[in-house]
Design an enzyme around this catalytic site. Structure first.
Site, PDB file in Angstrom:
ATOM      1  N   LYS A 133      70.090 -16.789  61.436  1.00 44.02           N
ATOM      2  CA  LYS A 133      69.794 -15.604  60.699  1.00 44.02           C
ATOM      3  C   LYS A 133      69.575 -14.348  61.406  1.00 44.02           C
ATOM      4  O   LYS A 133      69.170 -14.380  62.732  1.00 44.02           O
ATOM      5  CB  LYS A 133      68.330 -16.125  60.147  1.00 44.02           C
ATOM      6  CG  LYS A 133      67.554 -15.554  59.197  1.00 44.02           C
ATOM      7  CD  LYS A 133      66.438 -15.896  58.631  1.00 44.02           C
ATOM      8  CE  LYS A 133      65.657 -15.246  57.643  1.00 44.02           C
ATOM      9  NZ  LYS A 133      64.526 -15.719  56.934  1.00 44.02           N
ATOM     10  N   SER A 145      63.892 -16.055  52.156  1.00 46.58           N
ATOM     11  CA  SER A 145      64.628 -15.145  52.646  1.00 46.58           C
ATOM     12  C   SER A 145      65.721 -15.374  53.300  1.00 46.58           C
ATOM     13  O   SER A 145      66.733 -14.632  53.542  1.00 46.58           O
ATOM     14  CB  SER A 145      63.639 -14.203  53.563  1.00 46.58           C
ATOM     15  OG  SER A 145      63.342 -15.167  54.617  1.00 46.58           O
ATOM     16  N   SER A 164      60.801 -19.567  52.804  1.00 45.14           N
ATOM     17  CA  SER A 164      62.113 -18.928  53.019  1.00 45.14           C
ATOM     18  C   SER A 164      63.270 -19.939  53.437  1.00 45.14           C
ATOM     19  O   SER A 164      64.350 -19.444  53.529  1.00 45.14           O
ATOM     20  CB  SER A 164      62.002 -17.657  54.032  1.00 45.14           C
ATOM     21  OG  SER A 164      61.058 -16.640  53.615  1.00 45.14           O
TER      22      SER A 164
END
Lengths: 517, 531
Positions: A68, A154, A178
């Protein structure tokens, strides 16, 4: 363990291809990784081949992992999907990245996400939204022209990269859901471990007291293999659980855990929290959950209805705490030491430092980040502190107490661990999300500007089922359980007591097998 | 606003913590009828090798390995870690050495170390604060209560609290180019904020307090307390009120960096406030700066403009828990504090003046990193005076040795003479084997040519020892002197005895001080009379 993991990764590829998920059909040999990514927008930086230092013979040497973009890497940019850090490359590797490199994993690239992890749909990104790679089996259009739905946020890029088979696994972060939300929307497994189990050194802070690094993959076994590599005490992280605390938790799990043997699950007590079926929950997603429950019961587990009465306050408390911490953590982005610097236009008032920073911050932060900074700044102001920030902390304690009351395993972090004397449940099980993946707004301007308040609230409500475990720092894993009536993936979440990550993973594996069979 | 004057009742009662404040304050001829109330916040940089939160495991620094507490000699921005520059993804990690030095300080100030304290973030935007917040201890400070005795004044200043916090970077504004330069070397260094109660009643008392505090911090090794270099800075709260009226509105004067300027600033602020009140105005609460050239304070911001710092518990730092056992252990390792040292020296029979000189030289000794105590002149004195007359020893150290070192512009830490050598030298003089003059010659030689040889060996080598023969050597030196100075010899012979000193000087010189002056004088007179 070495060859085992490689085989797990291969196996999960195989499972995905043959059983539940039908993506491979679309990802035929005619589609290159570049083409797939162009349609999904999951990877925002692809590692150059030269950067891959595959170390064969190590535990993860056959494993490809995406990271990420809010996790620092020295050989790739770390933008946090923000204009603020568009040109930023960190001088440090996050501890988790270092651990993966040491185990020989190949880092394939950085994944798209909501800006600094703030968002639930992965639409607040300077790189543009992630498009869910999933396509329902009954669809007859070409995969590239599939229905455009959100991958969740997210960590939408991490979930989508795994779902689109751009990698075997992905590192992600979870502050209020997330990891679990995108896992559910994309039909992959996502684990948010207990707070403090995986190091946050080198992970860009959104809300420190809630941020957790976790793992996403197609199958539970791959998640587990990578979790085992990452769950090491790191002295560089002041919030890392100490080794003795980890031992205490492991002992508590063993002493108070389910005593089942062999293939039977008799003795396992699974709690179904009544508050996790709110009005907003789309009933179309319940059928797959029932199948999982039936499978567990058939294997001998007891299903027990439980109540977590403070749940309804969790979302408000979460948004106050996370925004307050975000407003504090975002203060460092001023364009001086690194990041975007916007020269104040001629004639502007430069008497105060803040006035100079304002230009860079207004240009660098997206609307959602700005909104949360304002919200958090207010919550911390002298007049609002008691009513908002402190009140939210009280709610947070109530949520923790709720969980401690229902779990059979005592919370080793509590100063007065509650012993429920054989009563209580081992894990909780509930839907991961209130619905299947929502459609993406058709045009980018819908995302930012002309949005109604109602739809903004909608986005916040996505997190209603995931934030309680975040507030309490508990391990939670979303496992795909099949499809809703619209043909899109549905996930179920398994939540355990703090430190019972392994138990959560093992029961996640049970749920996964229930689906495969 | 509890305390006004707090002149001490008998010292013993103060030690039982029964404070006694006299209501009557001595009138100050500079502002008759007015009372002055001063409270001081001191920021003392912790003398730890590594910074407060960025020290441990900071292998990714830009300029140097690790984030050192900066040396003020270093060029700017050479001691900065990624944490100090607030890079994304970095996390704080408390340096236990800073805690240790904090505990020592608390013990020296008789403050209560809190079993549990916590760290908070104080938010504001400023160019020398890269994270946009400073980590400090707002809600739960490290230690509370305590006091500083003002030696000689028979008074004490109460300490409200001590907190640990990060230092900021340093900004220098070039007003001509309108450019600020930022040095982050200081950013993240450990500070102790020591907050006094408003217990001081005059600029002089404020100066006395800061000097005493400096000496205390230096004696326990927690800070070098150097105001010139900025490792000790003061914010001063000043208010005035007419005698027997309640305390006035206070103004804070920020960033005073010398004791002298602080006293000037207080004096000028007192005058400003009194002038305001006497002309019928009111003092409004504000933060003020100090213009060193004009010797006056100026307004920085009013109370209404006071920033909201949005204090928030730092979510990365767990509470700081300090066991009583740890504090007790620190207590046993505490170095001697200045008051105790002075009392002990006086007890050894030293004069007040000698004790002060010795301690003054001692307080100038280097403060080492991480509280490692460097032995100073007092320790040197203690070792040498063991089994010797302390008054003689202190004389040799403060006058002869320290004088020679000062002459050579060397600090005491550069003294090459060992305890054994110095002790041997003093013994030779005391036992009469070496004259005082020869002793001083030997001392200079030891400073010029440091060696491992004993004082006795060196004195022998240099032929400085008094010859304890039958006096033939003295006869010889005297004879030579008379031959060398025939005119003077004649003058003495003709009755001008004053000229004898000239010949005596020759004897002393050629004997290298070995000759006993009285014996030489007698011998010379004898020889010159005979003729």
């Amino acid at each position: 363990m070495l060859s085992q993991v490689a085989c797990v990764a291969a196996q999960s590829r195989h499972l995905a291809g043959s059983a539940t998920f039908s993506l491979s059909r679309h990802l035929s040999s005619t589609n290159s990784i570049g083409q797939v990514n162009a349609s999904v927008n999951a990877l925002i930086h692809v590692a150059s081949q030269a950067n891959e230092s595959r170390r064969s013979g190590r535990g993860l040497s056959d494993c490809t992992v995406a990271v990420k973009d809010n996790i620092c890497t020295t050989d790739m940019p770390t933008t946090c999907s923000s204009r603020m850090l568009l040109d930023f490359t960190s001088p440090v590797d996050a501890t988790v990245v270092q651990l993966l490199r040491d185990e020989g994993a190949t880092l394939v690239g950085k994944t798209n996400c909501d800006e600094f992890g703030m968002g639930s749909l992965n639409t607040y990104s300077v790189h543009g939204p992630v498009v869910n790679p999933f396509q329902a089996t009954n669809s007859d259009v070409a995969w590239e022209n599939r229905e455009r739905r959100s991958a969740g946020g997210s960590s939408g890029g991490s979930a989508a990269a795994v779902a689109a088979e751009l990698c075997d696994a992905a590192l992600a972060t979870d502050t209020g859901g997330s990891i679990r939300l995108p896992a559910s929307y994309c039909g992959v497994v996502g684990l948010k471990p207990s707070y403090g189990i995986i190091s946050r050194w080198g992970v860009v802070s959104y809300a420190d007291s809630l941020d957790c690094v976790g793992v996403m993959a197609k199958g539970v076994r791959t998640v587990k293999a990578i979790f085992n590599v990452l769950s090491a005490y790191d002295p560089k992280d002041p919030t890392a659980a100490r080794v003795d605390t980890r031992h205490k938790a492991a002992t508590a799990c063993q002493e108070h855990g389910p005593r089942h043997s062999g293939r039977s699950l008799s003795g396992l007590r699974v709690g179904i929290p009544q508050e996790y079926f709110p009005m907003e929950l789309n009933p179309n997603t319940l059928k797959p959950l029932r199948r999982v429950l039936e499978h567990l019961r058939a294997r001998g587990a007891s299903l027990i209805p439980v109540s977590l009465p403070s749940t309804s306050y969790a979302l408000s408390a979460y948004y106050v705490i996370s925004s307050a911490e975000a407003s504090s953590n975002m203060a460092r982005y001023d364009g001086i030491e690194y990041g975007l610097y916007k020269e104040p236009p001629p004639g502007s008032d430069k008497t105060k430092t803040a006035n100079v920073y304002a230009h860079s911050r207004s240009a660098g932060f997206g609307k959602e980040v700005q909104k949360r900074i304002l919200l958090g700044t207010y919550a911390l102001s002298a007049d609002a502190f008691d009513n908002y920030f402190l009140q939210a902390q009280r709610v947070r304690n109530l949520i923790r107490a709720d969980f401690d009351r229902v779990f059979a395993i005592p919370n080793v972090l509590s100063s007065t661990p509650q012993n429920n004397f054989g009563e209580g449940v081992h894990v909780l099980l509930h839907p991961s999300a209130i619905r299947t993946a929502p459609p993406l707004p058709s045009l980018e301007h819908d995302i930012d500007s002309s949005k109604s308040d109602a739809s903004i609230l909608d986005a916040y409500v996505q997190d209603v089922l995931t934030v309680p475990a975040s507030l309490a720092g508990l391990p939670a894993m979303s496992v795909p359980t099949g499809f809703g009536e619209d043909g899109w993936p549905v996930g179920v979440s398994i939540v355990g007591q703090w430190g019972c990550d392994e138990m959560v993973i093992d029961i996640g594996r049970e749920c996964e097998q229930g689906i495969i069979q | 606003m509890l305390a006004h004057a707090r002149k001490l009742a008998p010292r013993s009662s103060c030690l039982r913590l029964t404070r006694s404040y006299s209501v009557r304050v001595k009138d100050d001829s500079r502002w008759p009828g007015w009372d002055v109330v001063v409270g001081i916040e001191v920021h003392a940089q912790i003398k730890s090798r590594l910074k407060l939160f960025s020290g441990l495991l900071c292998i990714y620094s830009f300029g140097v390995e690790g984030a050192w507490t900066p040396d003020y000699n270093l060029p700017s921005n050479t001691s900065v870690s990624v944490f100090d520059a607030a890079f994304p993804g970095t996390l704080p990690r408390l340096n236990p050495k800073c805690v240790e030095l904090g505990v020592r300080t608390a013990l020296a100030l008789e403050a209560n170390v809190q079993r549990r304290s916590a760290f908070d973030r104080k938010h504001y935007f400023y160019a020398d604060l890269p994270a946009g917040y400073q980590i400090t201890q707002h809600y739960a400070p490290f230690a509370t209560g305590g006091r500083v005795m003002l030696e000689g004044d028979e008074a004490f200043v109460r300490i409200k609290q001590i907190q640990l916090e990060q230092d900021t970077g340093k900004s220098t504004f070039d007003s001509r180019r309108k450019v600020s330069s930022i040095d982050l070397s200081r950013a993240g260094a450990g500070l102790m904020e020591i907050v006094s109660e408003p217990d001081m009643r005059s600029p002089e008392e404020a100066g006395h307090y800061v000097r005493t505090l400096q000496a205390l911090l230096r004696s326990v090794g927690s800070s070098d307390g150097n105001m010139e270099q900025g490792s000790l800075r003061c914010d001063v709260n000043v208010s005035v009120n007419r005698r027997s009226e309640p305390a006035g509105t206070r103004c804070e004067i920020k960033n005073l960096n010398s004791v002298r300027f602080m006293m000037v600033a207080i004096t000028s602020e007192v005058r400003r406030q009194i002038d305001l009140l006497e002309s019928g105005g009111t003092v409004s609460q504000e933060t003020r700066g100090f213009d060193e050239e004009k010797a006056e304070t100026y307004s920085l911001r009013s109370k209404e403009d006071a920033p909201d710092y949005r204090y928030m518990p730092d979510p990365n730092l767990p509470p700081l828990l300090i066991e009583e056992a740890y504090v007790s252990q620190m207590r046993t390792k505490m170095p001697e504090l200045p008051d105790a040292t002075r009392a002990r020296l006086l007890g050894l029979g030293l004069s007040r003046r000698d004790a002060d000189v010795l301690m003054d030289v001692d307080s100038g000794r280097e403060v080492n990193f991480d509280g490692e105590l460097a032995p100073g002149p007092v320790a040197y004195f203690d070792q040498i005076s063991h089994g010797r007359d302390p008054k003689v020893v202190v004389n040799w150290i403060t006058h002869e040795l320290n004088g020679q070192l000062a002459f050579r512009e060397e600090p005491f830490s550069k003294n090459p003479i060992t305890v054994e050598q110095m002790g041997g030298l003093i013994d030779l003089v005391q036992s009469g084997k070496l004259t005082g003059t020869a002793g001083k010659t030997l001392l200079r030689y030891m400073l010029d040519k440091p060696s491992g040889q004993t004082a006795d060996e060196l004195a022998r080598e240099l032929s400085l020892l008094i010859e304890d023969d039958d006096g033939t050597a003295l006869q010889k030196w005297c004879g030579e002197a008379i031959t060398a100075l025939p005119k003077q010899a004649d003058a003495v012979r003709s009755g001008n005895v004053n000229v004898l000193n000239k010949i005596l000087g020759h004897v002393m010189k050629s004997s290298k001080g070995r000759a006993d002056a009285n014996a030489a004088r007698a011998t010379l007179l004898e020889m010159l009379k005979k003729k």
